[in-house]
Motif scaffolding. Structure first.
Motif, PDB file in Angstrom:
ATOM      1  N   PHE A   1      -2.448  -5.652 -11.096  1.00 45.76           N
ATOM      2  CA  PHE A   1      -3.489  -4.793 -10.544  1.00 45.76           C
ATOM      3  C   PHE A   1      -3.258  -3.320 -10.869  1.00 45.76           C
ATOM      4  O   PHE A   1      -3.671  -2.440 -10.120  1.00 45.76           O
ATOM      5  CB  PHE A   1      -3.595  -5.000  -9.032  1.00 45.76           C
ATOM      6  CG  PHE A   1      -4.064  -6.373  -8.662  1.00 45.76           C
ATOM      7  CD1 PHE A   1      -5.395  -6.723  -8.810  1.00 45.76           C
ATOM      8  CD2 PHE A   1      -3.173  -7.330  -8.211  1.00 45.76           C
ATOM      9  CE1 PHE A   1      -5.835  -7.990  -8.490  1.00 45.76           C
ATOM     10  CE2 PHE A   1      -3.592  -8.599  -7.889  1.00 45.76           C
ATOM     11  CZ  PHE A   1      -4.929  -8.933  -8.028  1.00 45.76           C
ATOM     12  N   GLY A   2      -2.615  -3.043 -11.974  1.00 45.92           N
ATOM     13  CA  GLY A   2      -2.338  -1.678 -12.382  1.00 45.92           C
ATOM     14  C   GLY A   2      -3.586  -0.844 -12.575  1.00 45.92           C
ATOM     15  O   GLY A   2      -3.566   0.371 -12.425  1.00 45.92           O
ATOM     16  N   GLY A   3      -4.711  -1.493 -12.905  1.00 44.69           N
ATOM     17  CA  GLY A   3      -5.962  -0.765 -13.125  1.00 44.69           C
ATOM     18  C   GLY A   3      -6.721  -0.450 -11.854  1.00 44.69           C
ATOM     19  O   GLY A   3      -7.750   0.216 -11.890  1.00 44.69           O
ATOM     20  N   VAL A   4      -6.253  -0.950 -10.722  1.00 42.72           N
ATOM     21  CA  VAL A   4      -6.937  -0.702  -9.452  1.00 42.72           C
ATOM     22  C   VAL A   4      -6.721   0.744  -9.040  1.00 42.72           C
ATOM     23  O   VAL A   4      -5.601   1.217  -8.953  1.00 42.72           O
ATOM     24  CB  VAL A   4      -6.426  -1.663  -8.354  1.00 42.72           C
ATOM     25  CG1 VAL A   4      -7.003  -1.280  -7.002  1.00 42.72           C
ATOM     26  CG2 VAL A   4      -6.788  -3.096  -8.689  1.00 42.72           C
ATOM     27  N   ARG A   5      -7.817   1.436  -8.803  1.00 39.42           N
ATOM     28  CA  ARG A   5      -7.745   2.817  -8.366  1.00 39.42           C
ATOM     29  C   ARG A   5      -7.938   2.862  -6.852  1.00 39.42           C
ATOM     30  O   ARG A   5      -8.498   1.983  -6.253  1.00 39.42           O
ATOM     31  CB  ARG A   5      -8.813   3.648  -9.052  1.00 39.42           C
ATOM     32  CG  ARG A   5      -8.645   3.706 -10.560  1.00 39.42           C
ATOM     33  CD  ARG A   5      -9.523   4.790 -11.137  1.00 39.42           C
ATOM     34  NE  ARG A   5      -9.823   4.849 -12.518  1.00 39.42           N
ATOM     35  CZ  ARG A   5      -9.105   4.483 -13.553  1.00 39.42           C
ATOM     36  NH1 ARG A   5      -7.976   3.929 -13.378  1.00 39.42           N
ATOM     37  NH2 ARG A   5      -9.504   4.628 -14.788  1.00 39.42           N
ATOM     38  N   GLY A   6      -7.488   3.931  -6.255  1.00 44.97           N
ATOM     39  CA  GLY A   6      -7.675   4.073  -4.819  1.00 44.97           C
ATOM     40  C   GLY A   6      -6.403   3.743  -4.062  1.00 44.97           C
ATOM     41  O   GLY A   6      -5.336   3.566  -4.640  1.00 44.97           O
ATOM     42  N   SER A   7      -6.542   3.661  -2.762  1.00 50.18           N
ATOM     43  CA  SER A   7      -5.370   3.501  -1.913  1.00 50.18           C
ATOM     44  C   SER A   7      -5.271   2.113  -1.293  1.00 50.18           C
ATOM     45  O   SER A   7      -4.689   1.958  -0.231  1.00 50.18           O
ATOM     46  CB  SER A   7      -5.401   4.562  -0.816  1.00 50.18           C
ATOM     47  OG  SER A   7      -6.578   4.393  -0.039  1.00 50.18           O
ATOM     48  N   LEU A   8      -5.842   1.117  -1.942  1.00 50.99           N
ATOM     49  CA  LEU A   8      -5.744  -0.242  -1.416  1.00 50.99           C
ATOM     50  C   LEU A   8      -4.290  -0.702  -1.398  1.00 50.99           C
ATOM     51  O   LEU A   8      -3.559  -0.511  -2.361  1.00 50.99           O
ATOM     52  CB  LEU A   8      -6.537  -1.224  -2.280  1.00 50.99           C
ATOM     53  CG  LEU A   8      -8.040  -1.275  -2.106  1.00 50.99           C
ATOM     54  CD1 LEU A   8      -8.648  -2.234  -3.112  1.00 50.99           C
ATOM     55  CD2 LEU A   8      -8.412  -1.693  -0.703  1.00 50.99           C
ATOM     56  N   THR A   9      -3.900  -1.322  -0.297  1.00 48.35           N
ATOM     57  CA  THR A   9      -2.571  -1.922  -0.242  1.00 48.35           C
ATOM     58  C   THR A   9      -2.656  -3.341  -0.781  1.00 48.35           C
ATOM     59  O   THR A   9      -3.755  -3.878  -0.984  1.00 48.35           O
ATOM     60  CB  THR A   9      -2.043  -1.964   1.203  1.00 48.35           C
ATOM     61  OG1 THR A   9      -2.863  -2.857   1.966  1.00 48.35           O
ATOM     62  CG2 THR A   9      -2.018  -0.581   1.831  1.00 48.35           C
ATOM     63  N   ILE A  10      -1.510  -3.960  -0.981  1.00 46.81           N
ATOM     64  CA  ILE A  10      -1.489  -5.338  -1.488  1.00 46.81           C
ATOM     65  C   ILE A  10      -2.214  -6.265  -0.522  1.00 46.81           C
ATOM     66  O   ILE A  10      -3.020  -7.102  -0.934  1.00 46.81           O
ATOM     67  CB  ILE A  10      -0.040  -5.792  -1.726  1.00 46.81           C
ATOM     68  CG1 ILE A  10       0.569  -5.006  -2.878  1.00 46.81           C
ATOM     69  CG2 ILE A  10       0.028  -7.294  -1.992  1.00 46.81           C
ATOM     70  CD1 ILE A  10       2.058  -5.224  -3.069  1.00 46.81           C
ATOM     71  N   GLU A  11      -1.956  -6.107   0.769  1.00 42.70           N
ATOM     72  CA  GLU A  11      -2.608  -6.985   1.740  1.00 42.70           C
ATOM     73  C   GLU A  11      -4.109  -6.729   1.808  1.00 42.70           C
ATOM     74  O   GLU A  11      -4.910  -7.660   1.892  1.00 42.70           O
ATOM     75  CB  GLU A  11      -1.983  -6.839   3.122  1.00 42.70           C
ATOM     76  CG  GLU A  11      -2.435  -7.943   4.060  1.00 42.70           C
ATOM     77  CD  GLU A  11      -1.520  -8.135   5.251  1.00 42.70           C
ATOM     78  OE1 GLU A  11      -1.765  -9.090   5.993  1.00 42.70           O
ATOM     79  OE2 GLU A  11      -0.590  -7.348   5.448  1.00 42.70           O
ATOM     80  N   GLN A  12      -4.547  -5.479   1.749  1.00 39.55           N
ATOM     81  CA  GLN A  12      -5.983  -5.176   1.735  1.00 39.55           C
ATOM     82  C   GLN A  12      -6.644  -5.766   0.490  1.00 39.55           C
ATOM     83  O   GLN A  12      -7.747  -6.314   0.564  1.00 39.55           O
ATOM     84  CB  GLN A  12      -6.207  -3.667   1.789  1.00 39.55           C
ATOM     85  CG  GLN A  12      -5.867  -3.042   3.112  1.00 39.55           C
ATOM     86  CD  GLN A  12      -5.861  -1.520   3.040  1.00 39.55           C
ATOM     87  OE1 GLN A  12      -5.654  -0.925   1.997  1.00 39.55           O
ATOM     88  NE2 GLN A  12      -6.099  -0.894   4.187  1.00 39.55           N
ATOM     89  N   LEU A  13      -5.973  -5.641  -0.633  1.00 35.82           N
ATOM     90  CA  LEU A  13      -6.490  -6.196  -1.876  1.00 35.82           C
ATOM     91  C   LEU A  13      -6.633  -7.714  -1.768  1.00 35.82           C
ATOM     92  O   LEU A  13      -7.611  -8.286  -2.243  1.00 35.82           O
ATOM     93  CB  LEU A  13      -5.568  -5.839  -3.039  1.00 35.82           C
ATOM     94  CG  LEU A  13      -6.027  -6.311  -4.409  1.00 35.82           C
ATOM     95  CD1 LEU A  13      -7.268  -5.545  -4.840  1.00 35.82           C
ATOM     96  CD2 LEU A  13      -4.923  -6.128  -5.419  1.00 35.82           C
ATOM     97  N   PHE A  14      -5.683  -8.348  -1.127  1.00 39.21           N
ATOM     98  CA  PHE A  14      -5.743  -9.790  -0.903  1.00 39.21           C
ATOM     99  C   PHE A  14      -7.024 -10.152  -0.154  1.00 39.21           C
ATOM    100  O   PHE A  14      -7.745 -11.069  -0.537  1.00 39.21           O
ATOM    101  CB  PHE A  14      -4.505 -10.257  -0.126  1.00 39.21           C
ATOM    102  CG  PHE A  14      -4.591 -11.688   0.316  1.00 39.21           C
ATOM    103  CD1 PHE A  14      -4.274 -12.708  -0.557  1.00 39.21           C
ATOM    104  CD2 PHE A  14      -5.006 -12.006   1.598  1.00 39.21           C
ATOM    105  CE1 PHE A  14      -4.362 -14.036  -0.153  1.00 39.21           C
ATOM    106  CE2 PHE A  14      -5.100 -13.322   2.006  1.00 39.21           C
ATOM    107  CZ  PHE A  14      -4.772 -14.342   1.128  1.00 39.21           C
ATOM    108  N   TRP A  15      -7.327  -9.403   0.920  1.00 38.01           N
ATOM    109  CA  TRP A  15      -8.509  -9.727   1.717  1.00 38.01           C
ATOM    110  C   TRP A  15      -9.806  -9.380   0.978  1.00 38.01           C
ATOM    111  O   TRP A  15     -10.809 -10.087   1.134  1.00 38.01           O
ATOM    112  CB  TRP A  15      -8.434  -9.050   3.086  1.00 38.01           C
ATOM    113  CG  TRP A  15      -7.367  -9.697   3.925  1.00 38.01           C
ATOM    114  CD1 TRP A  15      -6.213  -9.126   4.350  1.00 38.01           C
ATOM    115  CD2 TRP A  15      -7.325 -11.053   4.365  1.00 38.01           C
ATOM    116  NE1 TRP A  15      -5.466 -10.054   5.038  1.00 38.01           N
ATOM    117  CE2 TRP A  15      -6.118 -11.243   5.068  1.00 38.01           C
ATOM    118  CE3 TRP A  15      -8.188 -12.141   4.243  1.00 38.01           C
ATOM    119  CZ2 TRP A  15      -5.758 -12.453   5.641  1.00 38.01           C
ATOM    120  CZ3 TRP A  15      -7.827 -13.352   4.807  1.00 38.01           C
ATOM    121  CH2 TRP A  15      -6.635 -13.504   5.504  1.00 38.01           C
TER     122      TRP A  15
END
Length: 187
Positions: free
Chosen positions: A69-83
């Motif tokens: 997920f290196g291309g993900v911008r912003g402040s999403l955490t791993i757990e938020q990204l999971f949801w």
């Protein structure tokens, strides 16, 4: 719906009290409930299999810290990204279920319906194979595919939203057409 057309039951169903509106609503509600159940089941399985690998404090780390997920911008955490991923995937299940049921009303035949669903899900991949990346995310399977779609939504939100709206519009259009056919048809 397609099996009822094949068996000749549509005329009988439509002639009964609630056979048009109520039957239609119940069948679509069942498809949505089953798709939601599938999405929630997969989310629970994933949660029990994936999240323990990234327990605190790692689950609070930025999603971009993972190579995938290196291309993900912003402040999403791993757990938020999971949801976010699980929500998009469940949305994909629901939209694909609604589209499939809608097509079974429109085509009246199971083979035609399933062939069309297969084509709708595979054509964007075929177009992408010929170098047109614009079609890569404008299909149901993009919602089911995971990290590339999330990366698109964070890296290019406008394009990601446009792709999502395209899929939603297609699904709502199919639903409206099949509702009209089922409720207003005289056959």
């Amino acid at each position: 719906f397609a099996s009822e057309y094949r068996a000749g039951m549509t005329a009988i169903l439509r002639a009964t009290k609630g056979g048009r509106g109520h039957t239609f609503a119940v069948k679509f509600a069942l498809a949505v409930i089953l798709a939601l159940g599938l999405g929630i089941t997969f989310a629970a399985i994933d949660y029990n299999a994936v999240i323990p690998l990234y327990r605190f404090p790692a689950s609070n780390a930025p999603a971009a810290s993972l190579i995938l997920f290196g291309g993900v911008r912003g402040s999403l955490t791993i757990e938020q990204l999971f949801w976010v991923y699980e929500t998009l995937r469940t949305l994909g299940f629901v939209l694909l279920a609604v589209a499939t049921v809608s097509l079974s009303v429109l085509f009246e035949k199971t083979v035609s319906c399933m062939s069309t669903v297969a084509a709708v899900t595979l054509i964007p991949y075929a177009i992408t194979a010929f170098g047109l990346d614009a079609a890569k995310y404008a299909d149901y399977t993009a919602l089911l595919s995971g990290h590339e779609y999330i990366t698109l939504l964070t890296a290019s939100p406008l394009y990601g939203i446009l792709c999502t709206v395209t899929v939603l519009t297609l699904t709502v259009g199919l639903f409206a057409l099949c509702h009209r056919k089922w409720v207003r048809s005289t056959s």
